[in-house]
Design a protein around this motif. Structure first.
Motif, PDB file in Angstrom:
ATOM      1  N   SER A   1       0.816  -1.208   0.000  1.00 60.25           N
ATOM      2  CA  SER A   1       0.000   0.000   0.000  1.00 60.25           C
ATOM      3  C   SER A   1       0.852   1.261   0.000  1.00 60.25           C
ATOM      4  O   SER A   1       0.511   2.256  -0.646  1.00 60.25           O
ATOM      5  CB  SER A   1      -0.957  -0.011   1.194  1.00 60.25           C
ATOM      6  N   ASP A   2       1.974   1.268   0.730  1.00 60.36           N
ATOM      7  CA  ASP A   2       2.843   2.443   0.739  1.00 60.36           C
ATOM      8  C   ASP A   2       3.425   2.715  -0.636  1.00 60.36           C
ATOM      9  O   ASP A   2       3.603   3.873  -1.038  1.00 60.36           O
ATOM     10  CB  ASP A   2       3.980   2.266   1.746  1.00 60.36           C
ATOM     11  N   ASP A   3       3.725   1.652  -1.371  1.00 58.74           N
ATOM     12  CA  ASP A   3       4.277   1.816  -2.720  1.00 58.74           C
ATOM     13  C   ASP A   3       3.259   2.467  -3.644  1.00 58.74           C
ATOM     14  O   ASP A   3       3.606   3.296  -4.492  1.00 58.74           O
ATOM     15  CB  ASP A   3       4.699   0.458  -3.295  1.00 58.74           C
TER      16      ASP A   3
ATOM     17  N   ILE B   1      -5.789   9.565   1.079  1.00 60.32           N
ATOM     18  CA  ILE B   1      -7.179   9.317   1.466  1.00 60.32           C
ATOM     19  C   ILE B   1      -7.211   8.590   2.801  1.00 60.32           C
ATOM     20  O   ILE B   1      -7.995   8.932   3.703  1.00 60.32           O
ATOM     21  CB  ILE B   1      -7.895   8.500   0.377  1.00 60.32           C
ATOM     22  N   GLU B   2      -6.336   7.599   2.949  1.00 61.12           N
ATOM     23  CA  GLU B   2      -6.331   6.785   4.158  1.00 61.12           C
ATOM     24  C   GLU B   2      -5.956   7.585   5.387  1.00 61.12           C
ATOM     25  O   GLU B   2      -6.421   7.285   6.497  1.00 61.12           O
ATOM     26  CB  GLU B   2      -5.350   5.619   3.991  1.00 61.12           C
ATOM     27  N   SER B   3      -5.141   8.602   5.234  1.00 60.32           N
ATOM     28  CA  SER B   3      -4.724   9.418   6.373  1.00 60.32           C
ATOM     29  C   SER B   3      -5.706  10.535   6.681  1.00 60.32           C
ATOM     30  O   SER B   3      -5.997  10.817   7.854  1.00 60.32           O
ATOM     31  CB  SER B   3      -3.337  10.014   6.098  1.00 60.32           C
TER      32      SER B   3
ATOM     33  N   PHE C   1     -11.978  13.507   9.354  1.00 55.89           N
ATOM     34  CA  PHE C   1     -13.156  14.326   9.099  1.00 55.89           C
ATOM     35  C   PHE C   1     -14.305  13.888   9.994  1.00 55.89           C
ATOM     36  O   PHE C   1     -14.467  12.703  10.296  1.00 55.89           O
ATOM     37  CB  PHE C   1     -13.593  14.215   7.636  1.00 55.89           C
ATOM     38  N   ALA C   2     -15.127  14.847  10.388  1.00 56.14           N
ATOM     39  CA  ALA C   2     -16.286  14.553  11.228  1.00 56.14           C
ATOM     40  C   ALA C   2     -17.344  13.791  10.438  1.00 56.14           C
ATOM     41  O   ALA C   2     -17.377  13.819   9.200  1.00 56.14           O
ATOM     42  CB  ALA C   2     -16.879  15.855  11.769  1.00 56.14           C
TER      43      ALA C   2
ATOM     44  N   ALA D   1     -15.484   2.528   4.256  1.00 59.89           N
ATOM     45  CA  ALA D   1     -16.472   2.805   5.312  1.00 59.89           C
ATOM     46  C   ALA D   1     -16.308   4.220   5.837  1.00 59.89           C
ATOM     47  O   ALA D   1     -17.305   4.885   6.182  1.00 59.89           O
ATOM     48  CB  ALA D   1     -16.318   1.791   6.450  1.00 59.89           C
ATOM     49  N   GLU D   2     -15.084   4.701   5.914  1.00 59.67           N
ATOM     50  CA  GLU D   2     -14.835   6.062   6.351  1.00 59.67           C
ATOM     51  C   GLU D   2     -15.399   7.072   5.351  1.00 59.67           C
ATOM     52  O   GLU D   2     -15.941   8.119   5.729  1.00 59.67           O
ATOM     53  CB  GLU D   2     -13.335   6.291   6.539  1.00 59.67           C
TER      54      GLU D   2
END
Length: 222
Positions: free
Chosen positions: A3-5, A101-103, A108-109, A134-135
């Motif tokens: 994922s980091d790549d 996006i993941e971070s 966000f509320a 889901a976020e």
């Protein structure tokens, strides 16, 4: 590819598929389709977030159409320099964040935005980071719009980043992982059934429309 790549590939992207590349292409039919969907469901002052906004070509089209509360998120910091140069009026009114996006999204509320949309962006999310969907549903108060390559288009069509389809990954993915193709051998493109992804999160699909290599889906969030 880890994922980091995946994130590093986009953060450092220059030349082909870079922010300048997409700014040169400008707004297109997809920009108009997103505008039409948002206008159908929301007022012009609705809070709208684009994930993977790049240099802002789709957001610029929304701004020109009267949308005034616009936000964008992109991992490539060059995107915002190009945006300021190419779309100065959007730059003045928009709120932009350089992050993954993941971070960013978990910070966000709930219902922070009325609409969240992506254009050929979520398809690059690594399977290890699939929890972020889901976020996305959580922070979208009204609708989520996905315009993504689901792997069922005409093989002669261009792929998600604008070139002919590349070879599939030589290794078969696990049964619970999406099929993957590679763009220019270094950018993974994961084929997902977005109706199932967001449907399983309690979202109601309002529309599904084939757009060449992509499928546009509109979901009402729980």
């Amino acid at each position: 590819m880890y994922s980091d790549d995946v994130r590093d590939e986009w953060a450092d992207r220059s030349g082909e598929y870079s922010p300048a590349y997409y700014a040169y292409r400008g707004p297109d039919e997809t920009s108009e389709s997103v505008r039409a969907v948002l206008a159908e469901h929301l007022p012009s002052d609705a809070a709208v977030m684009e994930l993977g906004c790049g240099p802002g070509r789709h957001l610029a089209h929304l701004h020109e159409a009267g949308f005034s509360n616009l936000s964008g998120l992109d991992v490539n910091d060059e995107s915002f320099d190009v945006l300021a140069e190419e779309y100065p009026q959007l730059d003045e009114v928009g709120e932009f964040t350089c992050d993954t996006i993941e971070s960013a999204v978990p910070g966000f509320a709930d219902d922070r935005f009325d609409a969240v949309y992506s254009v050929e962006t979520l398809q690059h999310i690594h399977p290890d980071e699939a929890w972020v969907f889901a976020e996305i549903a959580r922070v979208a108060g009204e609708i989520v719009v996905t315009v993504e390559n689901e792997g069922d288009g005409d093989p002669s069509d261009e792929n998600a980043s604008g070139d002919s389809t590349t070879e599939e990954d030589a290794d078969d993915p696990p049964d619970d992982d999406p099929e993957v193709n590679y763009v220019r051998e270094d950018i993974p493109l994961y084929y997902r059934d977005w109706a199932s992804v967001f449907g399983d999160l309690g979202c109601e699909q309002l529309r599904a429309e084939s757009r060449g290599r992509d499928t546009m889906r509109v979901f009402r969030t729980p």
